[in-house]
Write a protein that holds these residues in place. Structure first.
Motif, PDB file in Angstrom:
ATOM      1  N   ASN A  42       0.823  -1.221   0.000  1.00  0.00           N
ATOM      2  CA  ASN A  42       0.000   0.000   0.000  1.00  0.00           C
ATOM      3  C   ASN A  42       0.850   1.260   0.000  1.00  0.00           C
ATOM      4  O   ASN A  42       0.363   2.351  -0.300  1.00  0.00           O
ATOM      5  CB  ASN A  42      -0.931   0.013   1.216  1.00  0.00           C
ATOM      6  N   ASN A 360      -3.620  -6.930  -0.547  1.00  0.00           N
ATOM      7  CA  ASN A 360      -2.524  -6.021  -0.218  1.00  0.00           C
ATOM      8  C   ASN A 360      -2.073  -6.269   1.212  1.00  0.00           C
ATOM      9  O   ASN A 360      -2.666  -7.074   1.938  1.00  0.00           O
ATOM     10  CB  ASN A 360      -2.891  -4.559  -0.481  1.00  0.00           C
ATOM     11  N   GLN A 399     -12.667  -7.771  -3.158  1.00  0.00           N
ATOM     12  CA  GLN A 399     -12.147  -6.503  -3.695  1.00  0.00           C
ATOM     13  C   GLN A 399     -11.552  -6.693  -5.092  1.00  0.00           C
ATOM     14  O   GLN A 399     -10.831  -7.647  -5.353  1.00  0.00           O
ATOM     15  CB  GLN A 399     -11.101  -5.917  -2.745  1.00  0.00           C
ATOM     16  N   THR A 402      -6.973  -2.168  -5.579  1.00  0.00           N
ATOM     17  CA  THR A 402      -6.167  -1.889  -4.387  1.00  0.00           C
ATOM     18  C   THR A 402      -5.645  -0.464  -4.465  1.00  0.00           C
ATOM     19  O   THR A 402      -5.325   0.036  -5.551  1.00  0.00           O
ATOM     20  CB  THR A 402      -5.015  -2.908  -4.250  1.00  0.00           C
ATOM     21  N   LYS A 499     -12.440   4.712  -2.632  1.00  0.00           N
ATOM     22  CA  LYS A 499     -11.434   4.074  -1.777  1.00  0.00           C
ATOM     23  C   LYS A 499     -10.851   5.069  -0.777  1.00  0.00           C
ATOM     24  O   LYS A 499     -10.626   4.747   0.387  1.00  0.00           O
ATOM     25  CB  LYS A 499     -10.295   3.499  -2.628  1.00  0.00           C
TER      26      LYS A 499
END
Length: 524
Positions: A42, A360, A399, A402, A499
């Motif tokens: 991330n 992630n 999901q 990311t 997000k």
């Protein structure tokens, strides 16, 4: 977990380096379990990535934006939750989160800005006065040898002598290698010595990768932005750094650089020679990891722990191995953003399983807690992928994207502009906003002005980049301004905005100087 072990440097990830067979032991472990092809970091830098792994949270939520971030004991959620379930917890090797580790046992690298040294490293162990710096309160012990071997020795010692065999355990075995400057154990000095290693095409021709944010108008910033293999970056490049004698004084004291230290070699020849030396030193460090992981696996097998222990292998992020003529990590480009990740656990994971499900590093803690029999705390932003481990398939509503954000604008002479973005299975959208997270234009603002090699006050150009990963997996063509992608850009921006709200990653309240840039350029 290793430090900067990128997916290109494995056999299992089918890169240009796969045929070199750099990781036979790790590949075997991976093939006996599940391999993730779409695991991403991330925030591709050591301290924030490690904080995300321990908290299950992104950088704004856990408070660790950059290398100066601190993760206090009460926020080290993964070991806290695992301890509640009756597990012993241990951490051995690299830590890099400044605060005291909240583990039952730790023995961590100290000195060299918490990186530790490759040779004859210092460690601080449970029971010693905890101070990571060489100050008057520091307590530590120095070990002779190479860090990969020593961290493995300490790990095996804990497994055999220090743990309570009546209790389950969670052990974090964290290696320094292959972090730069790639000081390998001397026994590997001839590994790959006479082999010509495939070079990335983009090392010499970056085509339409990047934007005005990474290259400047008419390529006016290419000598400043993004540390390089070649002499392109005049401030930090390996064509100069790599040949310094100090990096080989322990690994290979007979190393002869004389043939490159003359004026008869062309820039192209120097770039190739530097790349070959760079990648070989890196892979020699990787070889040391692979051989030492084999030692741990051997111990687990001999002590009836191999089949009933969940074994996870990853790096703390990816790493650029000359792609786009970049070194180090930090970028949202594939080689820096992608993490190697595989799990071995024969009780519930079938061998030879592979998945392209997107995960992630904020998902690691929720998964491990659930696998250990716990309930994932609501404060964690990541999601458990336990079902993917067990079935090899994505659950319904899993999901499909990311989020990524790099905060350390123009840091450490690597000079990467600050940016954020979103990656799906097919596309990647990046927004370079080009400012440090502290408003350096505010005369009352405070930041670490002594931090080494930083150019925080340099506001770089703002730009968007879009890559069609199906047509262009090597990210050689920024198609953001191609009108045929208009609808995809709209979809990705909608998802990106969503997000940022979900993950508490907006800038409005804390960083209004950045929010102004976002508002001004969102519809560019």
């Amino acid at each position: 977990m290793s430090d900067d072990h990128t997916s290109q440097a494995f056999g299992i990830y089918k890169s240009r380096l796969a045929n070199l067979n750099p990781t036979p032991n790790l590949d075997k472990l991976a093939k006996e379990g599940i391999i993730f092809d779409n695991c991403f970091v991330n925030n591709s830098i050591c301290t924030p990535s490690r904080a995300a792994i321990l908290t299950g949270q992104h950088s704004q939520a856990n408070g660790v934006l950059d290398l100066e971030g601190v993760l206090p004991m009460n926020k080290q959620y993964l070991p806290i939750e695992i301890k509640k379930l009756g597990y012993q917890t241990a951490l051995i090797g690299k830590w890099h989160l400044t605060a005291k580790p909240n583990f039952d046992y730790y023995n961590i690298l100290t000195h060299a800005h918490q990186q530790g040294t490759y040779f004859n490293p210092w460690f601080t162990e449970t029971g010693m006065n905890f101070s990571l710096w060489q100050d008057e309160d520091y307590e530590g012990k120095q070990y002779k040898g190479h860090s990969t071997d020593i961290i493995t020795d300490l790990t095996l010692d804990w497994l055999s002598e220090k743990r309570d065999p009546k209790k389950p355990f969670m052990l974090m075995y964290h290696l320094k290698a292959p972090h730069d400057n790639f000081e390998f154990a001397p026994r590997y000095k001839n590994y790959l010595k006479d082999i010509f290693i495939p070079e990335p095409e983009s090392l010499y021709n970056n085509k339409k990768n990047g934007s005005v944010a990474t290259r400047g108008k008419n390529d006016s910033l290419i000598h400043l932005i993004g540390s390089s293999v070649s002499k392109r970056n005049t401030i930090r490049n390996y064509a100069e750094i790599l040949w310094e004698d100090k990096w080989m004084k322990n690994s290979n004291p007979e190393f002869d650089k004389s043939k490159y230290a003359n004026n008869n070699i062309t820039n192209r020849e120097l770039t190739s020679a530097t790349y070959q030396e760079y990648i070989k030193r890196y892979l020699r460090c990787v070889k040391g990891i692979d051989d030492n992981v084999a030692r741990v696996i051997k111990f687990l097998k001999e002590n009836d722990l191999y089949d009933n222990t969940i074994i996870v292998y990853t790096g703390d992020q990816g790493f650029m191995l000359g792609e786009h003529d970049y070194i180090d990590k930090r970028w949202m480009y594939e080689e820096s953003m992608r993490m190697p990740f595989f799990v071995h656990y024969p009780e519930s994971i079938k061998p030879n399983t592979r998945t392209d499900a997107i995960i992630n590093n904020t998902d690691f803690a929720p998964t491990l807690i659930e696998m250990a029999g716990g309930i994932v705390p609501e404060k964690m932003q990541g999601h458990s992928f336990k079902k993917i481990l067990e079935t090899g398939k994505e659950p319904e509503n899993w999901q499909q994207s990311t989020y990524y954000r790099y905060w350390m604008h123009m840091a450490h002479q690597h000079a990467n502009p600050a940016h954020f973005g979103i990656r799906t299975k097919t596309h990647k959208l990046i927004f370079y906003y080009g400012k440090y997270w502290v408003d350096t234009d505010n005369p009352d603002a405070k930041w670490n002005k002594d931090s080494w090699g930083n150019d925080f006050t340099n506001h770089t150009p703002v730009a968007w980049e879009l890559y069609d990963l199906e047509k262009d997996p090597k990210e050689m063509n920024n198609v953001y301004h191609n009108p045929s992608y208009k609808d995809i850009i709209t979809e990705l921006k909608t998802e990106l905005k969503k997000k940022r709200v979900q993950l508490n990653e907006e800038d409005g309240n804390k960083y209004p100087h950045i929010q102004k840039i976002i508002d001004k350029h969102w519809n560019d």
